[in-house]
Enzyme design. Structure first.
Site, PDB file in Angstrom:
ATOM      1  N   ARG A   1       0.779  -1.083  -0.017  1.00  0.00           N
ATOM      2  CA  ARG A   1       0.000  -0.029   0.062  1.00  0.00           C
ATOM      3  C   ARG A   1       0.865   1.005   0.115  1.00  0.00           C
ATOM      4  O   ARG A   1       1.652   1.499   1.044  1.00  0.00           O
ATOM      5  CB  ARG A   1      -1.003  -0.056   1.276  1.00  0.00           C
TER       6      ARG A   1
ATOM      7  N   HIS B   1      -2.839  11.146   0.640  1.00  0.00           N
ATOM      8  CA  HIS B   1      -2.586  10.965   2.058  1.00  0.00           C
ATOM      9  C   HIS B   1      -1.725  12.142   2.463  1.00  0.00           C
ATOM     10  O   HIS B   1      -0.591  12.226   2.747  1.00  0.00           O
ATOM     11  CB  HIS B   1      -1.442   9.603   2.127  1.00  0.00           C
TER      12      HIS B   1
ATOM     13  N   GLU C   1      -7.418   8.668   6.459  1.00  0.00           N
ATOM     14  CA  GLU C   1      -7.725   9.408   7.978  1.00  0.00           C
ATOM     15  C   GLU C   1      -8.032  10.899   7.982  1.00  0.00           C
ATOM     16  O   GLU C   1      -7.351  11.746   8.222  1.00  0.00           O
ATOM     17  CB  GLU C   1      -6.365   9.402   8.562  1.00  0.00           C
TER      18      GLU C   1
ATOM     19  N   ASN D   1      -7.638   1.871   9.999  1.00  0.00           N
ATOM     20  CA  ASN D   1      -6.058   2.226  10.423  1.00  0.00           C
ATOM     21  C   ASN D   1      -6.427   2.230  12.017  1.00  0.00           C
ATOM     22  O   ASN D   1      -7.102   2.946  12.489  1.00  0.00           O
ATOM     23  CB  ASN D   1      -5.817   3.552  10.003  1.00  0.00           C
TER      24      ASN D   1
ATOM     25  N   TYR E   1      -4.377   1.953  15.954  1.00  0.00           N
ATOM     26  CA  TYR E   1      -3.046   1.864  16.751  1.00  0.00           C
ATOM     27  C   TYR E   1      -3.145   1.636  18.086  1.00  0.00           C
ATOM     28  O   TYR E   1      -2.581   1.498  18.791  1.00  0.00           O
ATOM     29  CB  TYR E   1      -2.289   3.659  16.380  1.00  0.00           C
TER      30      TYR E   1
ATOM     31  N   GLU F   1      -3.661  -0.164   8.185  1.00  0.00           N
ATOM     32  CA  GLU F   1      -2.329   0.443   9.004  1.00  0.00           C
ATOM     33  C   GLU F   1      -2.613   0.018  10.442  1.00  0.00           C
ATOM     34  O   GLU F   1      -3.666  -0.338  11.126  1.00  0.00           O
ATOM     35  CB  GLU F   1      -2.434   1.912   9.146  1.00  0.00           C
TER      36      GLU F   1
HETATM   37  C1  GBH Z   1      -0.968   7.163  10.962  1.00  0.00           C
HETATM   38  O1  GBH Z   1      -1.959   7.949  11.557  1.00  0.00           O
HETATM   39  C2  GBH Z   1      -0.768   7.700   9.609  1.00  0.00           C
HETATM   40  O2  GBH Z   1      -1.552   7.543   8.629  1.00  0.00           O
HETATM   41  C3  GBH Z   1       0.748   7.571   8.961  1.00  0.00           C
HETATM   42  O3  GBH Z   1       0.974   8.448   8.056  1.00  0.00           O
HETATM   43  C4  GBH Z   1       1.685   7.618  10.023  1.00  0.00           C
HETATM   44  O4  GBH Z   1       3.193   7.483   9.810  1.00  0.00           O
HETATM   45  C5  GBH Z   1       1.136   6.669  11.425  1.00  0.00           C
HETATM   46  O5  GBH Z   1       0.101   6.993  11.812  1.00  0.00           O
HETATM   47  C6  GBH Z   1       2.338   6.786  12.332  1.00  0.00           C
HETATM   48  O6  GBH Z   1       2.141   7.902  13.241  1.00  0.00           O
HETATM   49  O7  GBH Z   1       1.239  13.598  19.398  1.00  0.00           O
HETATM   50  O8  GBH Z   1      -1.000  13.934  20.505  1.00  0.00           O
HETATM   51  O9  GBH Z   1       0.081  15.235  18.744  1.00  0.00           O
HETATM   52  C7  GBH Z   1      -2.228   7.580  12.835  1.00  0.00           C
HETATM   53  C8  GBH Z   1      -2.772   9.015  13.563  1.00  0.00           C
HETATM   54  C9  GBH Z   1      -0.704   9.962  14.338  1.00  0.00           C
HETATM   55  C10 GBH Z   1      -2.773  10.348  15.577  1.00  0.00           C
HETATM   56  C11 GBH Z   1      -0.083  10.932  15.490  1.00  0.00           C
HETATM   57  C12 GBH Z   1      -1.834  10.938  16.428  1.00  0.00           C
HETATM   58  C13 GBH Z   1      -0.185  12.352  17.180  1.00  0.00           C
HETATM   59  C14 GBH Z   1      -1.016  12.998  18.127  1.00  0.00           C
HETATM   60  N1  GBH Z   1      -2.069   9.554  14.640  1.00  0.00           N
HETATM   61  N2  GBH Z   1      -0.745  11.590  16.026  1.00  0.00           N
HETATM   62  S1  GBH Z   1      -0.156  14.031  19.235  1.00  0.00           S
END
Ligand code: GBH
Length: 496
Positions: A95, A140, A185, A325, A327, A395
């Site tokens: 992807r 993206h 997202e 996605n 996490y 993801e």
């Molecule tokens: C993904 O989003 C993205 O799609 C991808 O591009 C990215 O590499 C991957 O995450 C890893 O981060 O620290 O409180 O400001 C996941 C969504 C990204 C949401 C990081 C929260 C930080 C919040 N998250 N983000 S903060």
């Protein structure tokens, strides 16, 4: 003496145990990346500036290590090595995303870049030659700066702009690309971008711009889906959806499911209900709470834009799978009078506060706690809420230290995949595929090169950007080869 009956019984037991950790025979594994995070070559040939080029160049302090994606992993020049890594892992699909300002330097379809077109043609053809399916994300986050100057995601015309860009991509690649993600997202594009925390375009307007964006981004997705559905599906028969970033919201001890539902409506339902629910439109509880909050604040209309019947119908059902996605998880409790909320800590409108559980595992990212059971609950929740839709996990992954011995990533992937398997085998949720994020270390947005999400390590000090497989890459390759998690034992470090 063991009787033959007992032997058979033991064998059966072993079999049942084994199948629990075994994936369905047609299950698909992949890895993901995105254009701005890996390509570099930010001004090569006729490529123009994106909002991330603009942000990193004009406001380096927005990125923790003051870095940028000018070179990143240099994948613009090293796409053959990227394909080799996908081959080494044995993944079924790769992807990646396409850069809008690389394909359409003006932002509009009046000029298609020859070099941009060739770059993605080479990548797609190279993958197919190795039997790896290209899964393409149309958007993206690297919006052409020119379109940002015209209002970006707050301008409703972006619905047509994205539609035209998507149509160009289908015309160029839909004969070979059979799985598409329209937009990655929406919640990050709208909720992070306007929160004033350094995410491009770094406009601070959490109350209004954020919700204009929410509507436009979903309408743009629907437009891109409908163009594919009407003009390209008859010939190419692919599948297309969007990828939502969904946190699992768990009620805090002593709190009810209804409280968690308030957080879910704002965080997940706002981007899923209009597309996946039978009735379409905003989640009713979100519409009600947003109207109440807006009225209290003195607005004449709700800050959450109203949808006409036509708009509701336009968005409803525009999916071929649920793109997920995932996490991490968050606990939800009701807001108390002395709570002061800021970005990500809850929602004034819904009256809820979000917190991490001390029981969840720490990773090297503050925002990412490991709660594997959250994935299983979320998968069941999606099925129970929207029906038996096929789900593609687009993801899942975590960051590690700058080391090749990334035991924490092995542990994270093993446990999350294990919970996904329970959802598939025990709860009968229809999960088709799993995507590990990410193929390699890359430009991690506001974290620059500090956060390392790669199965492969990239040496950003070396102009050649060499890539080296981590322990987790070997683990993932073995899981794919054996179609089972039973190999995990070899890669764990139980002493840690
Ligand atoms: C993904 O989003 C993205 O799609 C991808 O591009 C990215 O590499 C991957 O995450 C890893 O981060 O620290 O409180 O400001 C996941 C969504 C990204 C949401 C990081 C929260 C930080 C919040 N998250 N983000 S903060």
């Amino acid at each position: 003496m063991t009787t033959p009956k007992e032997v058979v019984f033991c064998l059966l037991l072993a079999l049942v145990g084994a199948t629990k950790r075994t994936f369905p025979p047609d299950f698909k594994f992949g890895v993901g990346t995105s254009a701005y995070q890996i390509e570099g070559a930010w001004n090569v040939s006729d490529k123009t500036e994106s909002i991330w080029d603009r942000l990193t160049h004009s406001n380096p302090g927005a990125i923790v290590d003051r870095s940028h994606g000018d070179v990143a992993c240099d994948s613009y020049h090293q796409w053959q090595r990227d394909i080799d890594m996908a081959v080494e892992l044995g993944v079924h699909f790769y992807r990646f995303s396409i850069s809008w300002p690389r394909i359409l330097p003006t932002g509009f379809p009046n000029k298609i870049s020859k070099d941009g077109k060739n770059y993605y043609n080479n990548l797609i053809n190279g993958l197919l030659a190795k039997g790896i399916e290209p899964v393409v994300t149309i958007y993206h986050w690297d919006l052409p700066q020119r379109l940002q100057d015209l209002g970006g995601w707050t301008n409703p015309l972006i619905v047509d702009w994205l539609g035209d860009y998507a149509k160009v991509l289908y015309s160029l690649y839909a004969d070979r690309v059979k799985t598409w993600v329209t937009i990655n997202e929406p919640t990050l594009i709208c909720d992070m971008a306007y929160a004033g925390i350094g995410f491009a375009p770094m406009i601070v307007d959490f109350d209004i711009a954020r919700f204009l964006c929410t509507k436009n981004v979903l309408m743009a997705h629907a437009k891109a889906w409908r163009i594919y559905d009407e003009e390209f599906r008859p010939n190419y028969n692919g599948k297309i959806s969007l990828s939502n970033h969904v946190i699992w919201y768990e009620p805090m001890e002593g709190e009810t499911e209804e409280t968690a539902d308030l957080a879910r409506a704002m965080g997940e339902g706002r981007y899923s209900h209009p597309i996946y629910s039978k009735e379409g439109g905003w989640p009713p509880i979100l519409e009600q709470k947003m109207a109440e909050a807006s009225r209290k604040e003195g607005y004449w209309t709700s800050r959450l834009p109203a949808l006409t019947t036509e708009e509701i119908e336009f968005m409803r059902g525009t999916f071929d799978y649920y793109g997920l996605n995932h996490y991490t998880s968050l606990l939800v409790r009701r807001q108390r009078p002395d709570d002061v909320l800021h970005f990500m800590s809850g929602s004034e409108e819904m009256g809820v506060v979000l917190e991490y559980s001390p029981k969840w595992g720490n990773t090297s990212s503050e925002w990412l706690k490991s709660n594997p059971e959250g994935l299983r609950k979320l998968l069941v929740y999606i099925r129970d809420t929207y029906g038996d839709i096929p789900i593609i996990i687009t993801e899942n992954g975590c960051a590690s230290s700058h080391s090749l011995e990334d035991y924490n990533r092995v542990d994270y992937h093993e446990k999350y995949m294990e919970q996904m398997l329970l959802a598939i085998n025990e709860d009968k949720v229809n999960v088709l595929a799993y995507t590990a994020w990410s193929l390699m270390d890359n430009f991690e947005w506001n974290d620059g090169y500090n956060s390392r999400f790669g199965l492969y390590e990239v040496d950003f000090e070396d102009p050649l950007r060499p890539r080296t497989p981590r322990r987790s890459a070997q683990f993932y390759a073995d899981v794919i080869k054996s179609n089972s998690l039973d190999v995990a034992q070899k890669y764990r470090n139980d002493e840690l």
